[in-house]
Scaffold this active site. Structure first.
Site, mmCIF file in Angstrom:
data_model
loop_
_atom_site.group_PDB
_atom_site.id
_atom_site.type_symbol
_atom_site.label_atom_id
_atom_site.label_comp_id
_atom_site.label_asym_id
_atom_site.label_seq_id
_atom_site.Cartn_x
_atom_site.Cartn_y
_atom_site.Cartn_z
ATOM 1 C CG ASP A 111 29.600 61.798 32.826
ATOM 2 O OD1 ASP A 111 29.650 60.858 32.010
ATOM 3 O OD2 ASP A 111 28.770 61.852 33.752
ATOM 4 C CE LYS A 175 40.676 39.426 31.803
ATOM 5 N NZ LYS A 175 39.634 39.390 32.837
ATOM 6 C CG ASP A 204 44.400 38.179 27.001
ATOM 7 O OD1 ASP A 204 44.940 38.284 28.117
ATOM 8 O OD2 ASP A 204 43.795 37.159 26.636
ATOM 9 C CG HIS A 205 47.270 41.048 31.622
ATOM 10 N ND1 HIS A 205 45.952 40.931 31.980
ATOM 11 C CD2 HIS A 205 47.955 40.269 32.474
ATOM 12 C CE1 HIS A 205 45.845 40.116 33.010
ATOM 13 N NE2 HIS A 205 47.056 39.708 33.338
ATOM 14 C CG HIS A 267 43.301 35.869 30.542
ATOM 15 N ND1 HIS A 267 43.716 36.965 29.811
ATOM 16 C CD2 HIS A 267 43.040 36.349 31.783
ATOM 17 C CE1 HIS A 267 43.690 38.037 30.582
ATOM 18 N NE2 HIS A 267 43.276 37.693 31.772
#
Length: 513
Positions: A111, A175, A204-205, A267
């Site tokens: 958990d 995010k 942030d891809h 983005h």
């Protein structure tokens, strides 16, 4: 001309394998892990960029073991190769590379909020240190946002973020980082009270896309562009991130988020920052992120009058996409039948600094649009018409540079040229650069560069606390007083209000695709 001697570019392009590390994924059975993280690590394995001492430890509440976890991810990877619909676009699975990674996949049931989970994880990492001779660790939070703060807190309490004897301990946070300015500030304060900023990688891809990274190279490595990259020569900038997908079963999440929170503070602000930032003193992480923060902080907050005029919110209705009918947002699972959540947002922003004063930045992003299309368009001011006044030329077409980010990465430049013939007639022509034409592009999810950078400790493409808060500060007035929702048909270019937003200024959006 004096010849300049440059280092061998092939040598400079070669990357060394990252240091050995334990890569701990909280949310091991989640969609992000299966669809993006594991394929990205596989691609790094194919490229030989993971060290022998690398391993993955998946943590989740599911009662599983190492072998069932390995089988689960093997089936997922085979499925991606078979259907080719997702971000992972390899034609086949390299058995050697996958076998190497598969043998390094381990699983721990626990958990996220139970201290006992972290005690067992600590024991596992101590065993790794003894067996492999390192204590390097990356903790990846591929979980619901409500767990971000508590996971970092539990890690710190268990002593798992403490660095010793040259080892590194880093945490990667997905995010959305907060839901508004106040919550983002609170989350930053909580995390930075427990660990140092240099240990935190807010991912942030979008910044893993080659064309996004190439914005800095385009601007600052080419003498012909940077002198023109300013208000004297640029009429306006359009930044688009369009998706054809709907909420894809994520209605419960999307109802509390919407396009504005989901896309703009992260983005879209990152794309704006890369486009508009000043030249950093060097390409070190702090120098790059400082300039990005400055330009986002310079965005003029929208007044109540501007919010009504310069912000558009839309929601998709039923429509046709690729020849097939698709439902409206309110017909999606776990969406309220009278939902007021936006699936599209468009806005006009102004940057109050010396370089960009008076240049509007138009931003739009939405779901169920006509095409999957992400681009940054730089519209230059038209050349003077004076010398063409006595010719059949009716007007001067402004030059347009478009940075194509997805699906096909590249850069195009629209120019005017004389048509062949005795009379002076101008025609629009286009020069295109596509990455696929010049470079051998390996399959990529967009996460490979970012995960590699985490492992080597390069934070240049990750958001610092002030970057995150600046993005939310620009969006906060829009959250406080949003305009009414407009509706648009799925498969269209978006709501009519978005077209009117530019039409009032005598401009128009570029067509999607």
């Amino acid at each position: 001309m004096k010849e300049r001697l440059c280092p061998d570019p092939a040598r400079l392009a070669r990357a060394e394998p990252a240091p050995p590390a334990s890569f701990v994924i909280f949310g091991a059975y989640g969609d992000l892990t299966k669809r993006l993280l594991i394929p990205a690590l596989y691609n790094l394995s194919v490229a030989g960029l993971l060290a022998e001492g690398f391993e993955v430890i998946g943590v989740d509440h599911n009662e599983r073991n190492d072998e069932t976890y390995r089988q689960h991810l093997t089936e997922a990877m085979q499925g991606f190769v078979a259907n080719q619909d997702g971000e992972f676009a390899a034609d086949s699975l390299n058995s050697r590379a996958w076998g190497w990674l598969r043998d390094r996949l381990f699983y721990l049931t626990g958990d996220f909020e139970d201290p006992a989970t972290y005690q067992r994880l600590g024991e596992r990492l101590a065993t790794v240190r003894q067996a492999r001779g390192h204590g390097n660790c990356v903790f990846y939070l591929a979980t619901a946002p409500r767990f971000f703060g508590s996971i970092v807190e539990r890690l710190a309490e268990a002593g798992l973020m403490r660095e010793q004897e040259g080892d590194f301990r880093r945490v990667v946070i997905e995010k959305p980082f907060g839901t508004d300015l106040a919550s983002a500030r609170a989350l930053n304060a909580q995390i930075l009270s427990l660990v140092e900023e240099r240990q935190v990688f807010r991912i942030d891809h979008f910044l893993g896309k080659e064309t996004v990274q190439n914005i800095l190279a385009l601007r600052f490595a080419n003498g012909i562009f940077e002198p023109l990259w300013r208000r004297e020569h640029i009429d306006h900038v359009q930044i688009t991130a369009a998706e054809t997908v709907g909420v894809e079963g994520r209605g419960r999440f999307y109802e509390t988020t919407g396009a504005l929170r989901d896309m703009v503070p992260n983005h879209m602000m990152q794309l704006l920052a890369m486009t508009a930032m000043e030249a950093p003193s060097n390409f070190g992480a702090d120098a790059v992120r400082a300039e990005k923060a400055k330009v986002v902080q310079a965005i003029r907050p929208l007044s109540p009058e501007e919010l009504a005029r310069d912000l558009v919110r839309g929601q998709y209705d039923a429509g046709m996409l690729r020849g097939a009918p698709v439902p409206g947002y309110r017909q999606e699972p776990n969406v309220a039948p009278d939902s007021g959540t936006e699936t599209y947002v468009a806005m006009k922003l102004q940057i109050d600094n010396w370089r960009w004063a008076g240049v509007p930045f138009y931003i739009r992003t939405g779901k169920r649009l006509a095409a999957r299309w992400t681009e940054i368009a730089i519209q230059f001011k038209p050349a003077p018409y004076t010398m063409f006044r006595e010719t059949p030329v009716d007007c001067m077409t402004p030059n347009l540079m478009v940075l194509h980010i997805q699906p096909n990465e590249g850069i195009s430049l629209a120019l005017s040229a004389k048509q062949p013939g005795p009379a002076l007639h101008l025609a629009d022509v286009r020069m295109d650069f596509r990455y696929a034409d010049w470079f051998k592009a390996e399959p990529s999810t967009g996460y490979e560069t970012l995960l590699y950078d985490v492992l080597i400790g390069d934070a240049s493409l990750f958001q610092r606390a002030d970057n995150v808060e600046a993005g939310w500060a620009a969006v906060q007035p829009m959250l406080a007083s949003p305009p009414a929702i407009e509706h648009y048909a799925a498969g269209s270019e978006g709501p009519a209000g978005a077209e009117a937003l530019l039409a009032r200024d005598g401009r128009q959006w570029l067509k999607l695709a």
